[in-house]
Design a protein around this motif. Sequence first.
Motif, PDB file in Angstrom:
ATOM      1  N   VAL A 169       0.835  -1.203   0.000  1.00 25.57           N
ATOM      2  CA  VAL A 169       0.000   0.000   0.000  1.00 25.57           C
ATOM      3  C   VAL A 169       0.872   1.256   0.000  1.00 25.57           C
ATOM      4  O   VAL A 169       0.579   2.231  -0.709  1.00 25.57           O
ATOM      5  CB  VAL A 169      -0.935  -0.007   1.230  1.00 25.57           C
ATOM      6  CG1 VAL A 169      -1.632   1.346   1.394  1.00 25.57           C
ATOM      7  CG2 VAL A 169      -1.969  -1.120   1.106  1.00 25.57           C
ATOM      8  N   ALA A 170       1.938   1.232   0.787  1.00 21.75           N
ATOM      9  CA  ALA A 170       2.835   2.399   0.845  1.00 21.75           C
ATOM     10  C   ALA A 170       3.504   2.644  -0.500  1.00 21.75           C
ATOM     11  O   ALA A 170       3.664   3.803  -0.930  1.00 21.75           O
ATOM     12  CB  ALA A 170       3.886   2.185   1.928  1.00 21.75           C
ATOM     13  N   ARG A 171       3.908   1.590  -1.174  1.00 23.44           N
ATOM     14  CA  ARG A 171       4.536   1.761  -2.491  1.00 23.44           C
ATOM     15  C   ARG A 171       3.547   2.333  -3.498  1.00 23.44           C
ATOM     16  O   ARG A 171       3.896   3.209  -4.306  1.00 23.44           O
ATOM     17  CB  ARG A 171       5.071   0.422  -2.988  1.00 23.44           C
ATOM     18  CG  ARG A 171       6.347  -0.029  -2.270  1.00 23.44           C
ATOM     19  CD  ARG A 171       6.857  -1.341  -2.845  1.00 23.44           C
ATOM     20  NE  ARG A 171       8.156  -1.694  -2.292  1.00 23.44           N
ATOM     21  CZ  ARG A 171       8.810  -2.798  -2.604  1.00 23.44           C
ATOM     22  NH1 ARG A 171       8.273  -3.682  -3.458  1.00 23.44           N
ATOM     23  NH2 ARG A 171       9.998  -3.063  -2.067  1.00 23.44           N
ATOM     24  N   ARG A 179      -9.124  -2.397   0.115  1.00 18.15           N
ATOM     25  CA  ARG A 179      -9.509  -1.219  -0.676  1.00 18.15           C
ATOM     26  C   ARG A 179      -8.468  -0.921  -1.744  1.00 18.15           C
ATOM     27  O   ARG A 179      -8.795  -0.587  -2.887  1.00 18.15           O
ATOM     28  CB  ARG A 179      -9.675  -0.028   0.261  1.00 18.15           C
ATOM     29  CG  ARG A 179     -10.102   1.270  -0.413  1.00 18.15           C
ATOM     30  CD  ARG A 179     -10.372   2.340   0.631  1.00 18.15           C
ATOM     31  NE  ARG A 179     -10.728   3.605  -0.002  1.00 18.15           N
ATOM     32  CZ  ARG A 179      -9.848   4.505  -0.384  1.00 18.15           C
ATOM     33  NH1 ARG A 179      -8.561   4.288  -0.176  1.00 18.15           N
ATOM     34  NH2 ARG A 179     -10.251   5.636  -0.959  1.00 18.15           N
ATOM     35  N   ASP A 180      -7.185  -1.046  -1.390  1.00 15.07           N
ATOM     36  CA  ASP A 180      -6.127  -0.786  -2.350  1.00 15.07           C
ATOM     37  C   ASP A 180      -6.147  -1.795  -3.502  1.00 15.07           C
ATOM     38  O   ASP A 180      -5.966  -1.439  -4.662  1.00 15.07           O
ATOM     39  CB  ASP A 180      -4.775  -0.832  -1.633  1.00 15.07           C
ATOM     40  CG  ASP A 180      -3.616  -0.405  -2.530  1.00 15.07           C
ATOM     41  OD1 ASP A 180      -3.493   0.798  -2.799  1.00 15.07           O
ATOM     42  OD2 ASP A 180      -2.858  -1.289  -2.954  1.00 15.07           O
ATOM     43  N   ARG A 196      -0.312  10.892   2.963  1.00 19.45           N
ATOM     44  CA  ARG A 196      -1.179  10.499   4.077  1.00 19.45           C
ATOM     45  C   ARG A 196      -1.410   8.994   4.092  1.00 19.45           C
ATOM     46  O   ARG A 196      -1.355   8.364   5.152  1.00 19.45           O
ATOM     47  CB  ARG A 196      -2.509  11.246   3.960  1.00 19.45           C
ATOM     48  CG  ARG A 196      -3.466  10.966   5.093  1.00 19.45           C
ATOM     49  CD  ARG A 196      -4.655  11.895   5.042  1.00 19.45           C
ATOM     50  NE  ARG A 196      -5.628  11.586   6.064  1.00 19.45           N
ATOM     51  CZ  ARG A 196      -6.683  12.321   6.345  1.00 19.45           C
ATOM     52  NH1 ARG A 196      -6.891  13.435   5.662  1.00 19.45           N
ATOM     53  NH2 ARG A 196      -7.536  11.969   7.290  1.00 19.45           N
ATOM     54  N   SER A 197      -1.675   8.391   2.937  1.00 25.22           N
ATOM     55  CA  SER A 197      -1.880   6.944   2.871  1.00 25.22           C
ATOM     56  C   SER A 197      -0.600   6.203   3.223  1.00 25.22           C
ATOM     57  O   SER A 197      -0.626   5.150   3.877  1.00 25.22           O
ATOM     58  CB  SER A 197      -2.362   6.538   1.483  1.00 25.22           C
ATOM     59  OG  SER A 197      -3.644   7.065   1.230  1.00 25.22           O
ATOM     60  N   ARG A 198       0.513   6.749   2.783  1.00 23.18           N
ATOM     61  CA  ARG A 198       1.806   6.127   3.098  1.00 23.18           C
ATOM     62  C   ARG A 198       2.049   6.128   4.602  1.00 23.18           C
ATOM     63  O   ARG A 198       2.500   5.127   5.174  1.00 23.18           O
ATOM     64  CB  ARG A 198       2.921   6.878   2.376  1.00 23.18           C
ATOM     65  CG  ARG A 198       4.311   6.281   2.558  1.00 23.18           C
ATOM     66  CD  ARG A 198       5.314   7.006   1.665  1.00 23.18           C
ATOM     67  NE  ARG A 198       6.621   6.393   1.721  1.00 23.18           N
ATOM     68  CZ  ARG A 198       7.577   6.757   2.565  1.00 23.18           C
ATOM     69  NH1 ARG A 198       7.356   7.733   3.431  1.00 23.18           N
ATOM     70  NH2 ARG A 198       8.750   6.152   2.555  1.00 23.18           N
ATOM     71  N   ASP A 199       1.710   7.234   5.263  1.00 24.18           N
ATOM     72  CA  ASP A 199       1.917   7.300   6.708  1.00 24.18           C
ATOM     73  C   ASP A 199       0.934   6.398   7.440  1.00 24.18           C
ATOM     74  O   ASP A 199       1.287   5.802   8.466  1.00 24.18           O
ATOM     75  CB  ASP A 199       1.753   8.740   7.187  1.00 24.18           C
ATOM     76  CG  ASP A 199       2.153   8.899   8.639  1.00 24.18           C
ATOM     77  OD1 ASP A 199       3.367   8.979   8.909  1.00 24.18           O
ATOM     78  OD2 ASP A 199       1.263   8.913   9.514  1.00 24.18           O
TER      79      ASP A 199
END
Length: 416
Positions: free
Chosen positions: A352-354, A410-411, A363-366
């Motif tokens: 997800v972070a990538r 969701r991702d 924000r999604s990465r954090d």
Amino acid sequence: MTWLTFYLFALLAVPTRFVIGPLGSAGAPSMLIGLLSLCVWFLLVVTRRRPARQLRFYPLRWAAGALVVVCCVSYAIAMARPINLDEMSPADVSVLSLLSWTGTLLLATDFVRSRRRIDDLVWRIAVAGGLLAVLGLAQFVTAMPFTDLIHIPGLTELSGGGLPSRNGLVRPNGTATHPIEYGAILAMILPLALHTALYQTARSAFVRWGCVVALTAVIGISGSRSAYLCAVAGVLVCLLAWTPVLRRWVVSVAVIGVTLVALVWPRMTKIIIGLFNDPADDPSITSRTDSFDFAWAFTAEHPLFGRGFGTFLPKYRIFDNQYLVQLVSVGFIGVAALLAVAVVAMLEMRRVARNADRVTDIRSRDLAASLSGAVLAGFVSMAFFDTFAFPMTMGTLFLVLGIIGAVARRDRDDAL
């Protein structure tokens, strides 16, 4: 969301010593809500109108299912051979507890679908953790448990409330059974509170940062090595994900805070340093290290599925290490299944972070990093006490795992 919030309240606000009397240790409100969550999840899944999505591969859901299957196989094998009568009831409760935690995980994974709802759930966990930390601060300052003032109609109190001490200082335990459990819960919530403080800026700044300060302060005064190590592990994951500017700012604030505490309250600093000084002479550490040979002797008899999930009682030995308990109870396959849940969860958040990096979604990465930090803190805590025997810790961990499942689901669905 309402149901999961109700579960969160029952998990953290209701002291674990309160149960429905006739059900004994299986009658904790949070356990019953978790079991209902499993039933609700099953009914919602079988009645959905889009069967194609039910067949999609969501790794965390399958990893959690594998853990349940392995533990149930171990339980079945134990029940099929001669067993001490006093081991049967704890084994039953252990299976019900695992099913309850898994029900929460599955319900959050499959039915918390929008980003707004995910953010709301993370926010509610952070606020709940902040309030739990405020209770701990009050306990530390007044030396009063306060939970002894709680009386819930219909629930039976299994034991009285009290506050232990170490080195002449009160060790707060909030609504938890033990300060170690309390510290582990706060360490898991701290990364989530940091995320909400930094990125959920539409909410009250006082509440956002108040939760972070309260959580950090209580972990600091907890006098618990496990709380310190779990918090460091969780925050370190967040630290590595932050931008260099934010990282320098947070580290600077932390250094200043630690320096001020050392100057204003040198006794606390000495106590913390003393917890890690000369571990070879610390009985709480040596009792854990001396358990390895004892655990191996049991494991050698039943190496694959162990002697039976939930059948290893404290009367045999208290390992203060869930991995050793898992090894003895469920064997090497059980330990592998437990670790697989952590690995899969963190790999999902890495993916997800990538994906967030590709579209510059900081924000999604954090969020992915904070959830990974919370899970890492939870699994690190398993090395310091028998977490499966403490429902607040496992309930919190599996709720966080459920949020990870929701974020990853969701991702994956957005990528199709």
